[in-house]
Design an enzyme around this catalytic site. Structure first.
Site, PDB file in Angstrom:
ATOM      1  N   GLU A 142       0.824  -1.206   0.000  1.00 14.26           N
ATOM      2  CA  GLU A 142       0.000   0.000   0.000  1.00 14.26           C
ATOM      3  C   GLU A 142       0.859   1.257   0.000  1.00 14.26           C
ATOM      4  OE1 GLU A 142      -2.869   2.490   2.996  1.00 14.26           O
ATOM      5  OE2 GLU A 142      -3.091   0.304   3.039  1.00 14.26           O
ATOM      6  N   THR A 178      -3.439   2.985   5.677  1.00  8.05           N
ATOM      7  CA  THR A 178      -4.774   2.803   6.253  1.00  8.05           C
ATOM      8  C   THR A 178      -4.829   1.820   7.414  1.00  8.05           C
ATOM      9  OG1 THR A 178      -5.298   1.107   4.601  1.00  8.05           O
ATOM     10  CG2 THR A 178      -5.916   3.382   4.079  1.00  8.05           C
TER      11      THR A 178
END
Length: 313
Positions: A142, A178
């Protein structure tokens, strides 16, 4: 021990699976898209592990999913490739266009929105000498996608010591991977705030009418909320079995939280690890897992624990 209950049947230990554990909705969506595509195609490429869980990957590979590396990807042409929930940098899309690769983009919507926000901040600050800082795991899929939105200029902060890479005389925009923890993110944000150069801050804000430093809340609420929930869950049982792959950073993080809440917490990757668990005089067993842990695996673990109990009785 009295193994009989009020009905006169043999007593069984209580085994409970945490209903909030298991795949986050981004991973659920990616796996669903892979399964749907494999209903029509015998084989589907996936760029990187679709989820950090060996058991789930083996299941999907049996359906025809083929995990490929970035080197493999660059050499593919005229085919379909699934992009997992973690997201990809712009370079991946450029290669796909060049090589006529059809992308099945399963990027999590939360990650996709975060990429757009980071890119916008980068464009706004580029001419003002600003910096994008990302709190996350270096080399995590990510994070690679997020850094790619800044032409590889973002500073990745994994620990407080990494703040030395920032220039506190220049404006900063702080974002987070996140799946990071809220407490750790708050500490990073406060540490940056404390080290900002006051004179540079006042000059920048007076000249540009913009904040010198902004800390954005970009943690996934579904993932961030699991920390508190996991603490409550772990304290309810004599023994806790935390089911996860060793490769999952989210798994390692949540396991440590469970271990702090209940010292009788065991890290379980599969049914074979149950031989390392002492179930003697255990009446309650809680089973939970990471955002990359499939529910079917936790159910399999629960079934084996019940079997062990039946054999003991």
């Amino acid at each position: 021990m009295n193994w009989r209950n009020w009905q006169g049947n043999y007593y069984s230990m209580h085994v409970e699976i945490d209903s909030l554990s298991g795949f986050c909705f981004g991973v659920v969506s990616a796996i669903r898209q892979a399964e749907q595509q494999l209903e029509y195609d015998e084989q589907l490429y996936c760029l990187g592990d679709i989820v950090h869980n060996e058991s789930e990957i083996k299941r999907l590979e049996s359906l025809g999913l083929k995990i490929i590396s970035y080197d493999d990807f660059q050499n593919l042409h005229d085919c379909k490739v699934l992009l997992r929930a973690h997201g990809e940098p712009p370079a991946t899309y450029a290669i796909a266009k060049k090589n006529n690769i059809e992308l099945i983009d399963a990027t999590c919507l939360i990650v996709l929105q975060l990429q757009k926000r980071i890119k916008k901040s980068y464009e706004e600050l580029k001419s003002l000498g600003g910096q994008i800082a990302i709190f996350g795991k270096k080399n995590h899929a990510e994070v690679i996608g997020l850094v790619g939105q800044t032409e590889q200029t973002a500073v990745v902060i994994s620990h407080l010591e990494d703040l030395n890479m920032l220039d506190f005389y220049r404006p900063i925009r702080l974002y987070a991977q996140t799946t990071m923890g809220q407490d750790d993110y708050s500490k990073i944000a406060q540490a940056i705030e404390d080290r900002l150069n006051v004179s540079a801050k006042e000059k920048f804000e007076n000249e540009h009418n913009l904040p010198f430093f902004i800390s954005y809340q970009t943690l996934c609420k579904q993932v961030a909320g699991r920390a508190e929930q996991m603490d409550v869950f772990a304290k309810r049982f004599d023994v806790v079995l935390f089911v996860s792959s060793k490769e999952s950073s989210n798994g390692r993080y949540l396991y440590e939280l469970c271990k702090q809440a209940n010292p009788q917490t065991y890290f379980i990757t599969g049914v074979d690890d149950l031989k390392n668990v002492n179930f003697e005089n255990v009446k309650t067993v809680g089973i939970c897992g990471a955002t990359s842990t499939p529910m079917w695996l936790m159910e399999e673990i629960a079934g084996n624990v019940r079997q062990i109990n039946n054999e003991k009785v």
